[in-house]
Design an enzyme around this catalytic site. Structure first.
Site, mmCIF file in Angstrom:
data_model
loop_
_atom_site.group_PDB
_atom_site.id
_atom_site.type_symbol
_atom_site.label_atom_id
_atom_site.label_comp_id
_atom_site.label_asym_id
_atom_site.label_seq_id
_atom_site.Cartn_x
_atom_site.Cartn_y
_atom_site.Cartn_z
ATOM 1 N N ILE A 132 0.911 -1.355 0.109
ATOM 2 C CA ILE A 132 0.146 0.153 0.011
ATOM 3 C C ILE A 132 0.752 1.393 -0.099
ATOM 4 O O ILE A 132 1.641 1.363 0.675
ATOM 5 C CB ILE A 132 -0.990 0.084 1.155
ATOM 6 C CG1 ILE A 132 -1.747 -1.290 1.320
ATOM 7 C CG2 ILE A 132 -1.859 1.314 1.177
ATOM 8 C CD1 ILE A 132 -2.770 -1.460 2.665
ATOM 9 N N ASP A 133 0.686 2.072 -0.963
ATOM 10 C CA ASP A 133 1.488 3.432 -1.076
ATOM 11 C C ASP A 133 0.527 4.547 -0.704
ATOM 12 O O ASP A 133 -0.683 4.443 -1.449
ATOM 13 C CB ASP A 133 1.877 3.537 -2.320
ATOM 14 C CG ASP A 133 2.668 2.387 -3.133
ATOM 15 O OD1 ASP A 133 3.686 1.885 -2.259
ATOM 16 O OD2 ASP A 133 2.684 1.942 -4.262
ATOM 17 N N VAL A 134 1.129 5.441 0.108
ATOM 18 C CA VAL A 134 0.110 6.441 0.550
ATOM 19 C C VAL A 134 1.191 7.842 0.259
ATOM 20 O O VAL A 134 2.091 7.960 0.604
ATOM 21 C CB VAL A 134 -0.162 6.398 2.019
ATOM 22 C CG1 VAL A 134 -1.157 5.116 2.002
ATOM 23 C CG2 VAL A 134 0.681 6.637 3.101
#
Length: 255
Positions: free
Chosen positions: A129-131
């Site tokens: 997951i990239d944020v």
């Protein structure tokens, strides 16, 4: 007690090792095969190898490269890049790869987690997951950070966990490649909803970064890229990993 893991994350474009900052301006820094061998020789806890351009180029991380690597290394390996179905996963698991990392496919296909987990076990599938932080809110991003979604991060994590994921890698795009330490606020914001192992990624410069993270959160696993392939303010290429004594000191601190 925390079971500490310190993990090198290596980014690739086909057979070439690359590194950037904030998911941009990637530059060539070496050969994937030889770099992975070095980390194995240094007895890394495990290695993540992600072909970050595979999905964009409509291909999959090179299976022949992975076959070659698995013949030479003696630490667990997680690979990712362009993997969109369970059959592809089987090819890599069949070559001895321990884990598969999924990112882009999760934007539209949560079912892939359940399909992989049912065939190979939850321990074999990792969600990446990239944020980015936008107006004080963490936004889930896709397409190497180029697409900012309106997906609620906590709901996204809960849904991924309910789908049968074995592990999650949570990367701060704002901190990635900066070597200024982990985004502690990000991991504190989600730690209370985490039910599977969570790996922090983005911003580590040395073991002090890891210690700061472990001191201030419930996490026990974290990863670094720039901190393990660059040295000094000018980012000279130098493959490095903590010595056995340095790791033992860190691990003992949390026993």
């Amino acid at each position: 007690m925390k079971l500490i893991r310190v993990i090198p994350t290596l980014l690739a474009h086909k057979n070439f090792l690359v590194k950037g900052k904030n998911f941009m301006n990637h530059r060539y820094i070496g050969d994937v095969y030889n770099t992975v061998k070095i980390f194995s020789e240094k007895k890394a806890h495990e290695i993540f190898l992600i072909d970050i351009f595979a999905s964009k180029e409509s291909r999959i991380i090179d299976l022949n490269l992975i076959k070659k690597i698995k013949k030479e290394i003696f630490v667990p390996l997680c690979v990712g890049g362009g993997i969109h179905n369970a059959d592809s996963v089987g090819s890599f698991i069949g070559e001895g790869v321990e884990k598969i990392c999924i990112n882009s496919e999760l934007e539209n296909n949560f079912n892939i987690i359940e399909k992989i987990a049912s065939r190979f076990g939850s321990q074999s599938v990792v969600a990446s997951i990239d944020v980015k932080k936008v107006n004080d809110n963490y936004k889930v991003c896709f397409q190497n950070g180029q697409k900012i979604s309106n997906i609620n991060l906590k709901e996204y994590i809960i849904n991924i966990q309910n789908s049968g994921i074995g592990e999650i890698v949570l990367t701060s795009i704002d901190f990635e490649g900066t070597k200024k330490g982990f985004d502690i606020d990000l991991y504190k914001a989600v730690e209370n909803i985490i039910k599977v192992p969570l790996i922090a990624n983005g911003g580590a410069s040395n073991l002090d970064s890891f210690s700061e993270l472990f001191d201030n959160t419930n996490l026990s696993s974290a990863s670094a890229g720039a901190g393990f392939v660059f040295y000094g303010e000018r980012d000279a290429v130098l493959i490095n990993y903590p010595t056995s004594n340095e790791l033992e000191k860190l691990i003992t601190k949390y026993e």
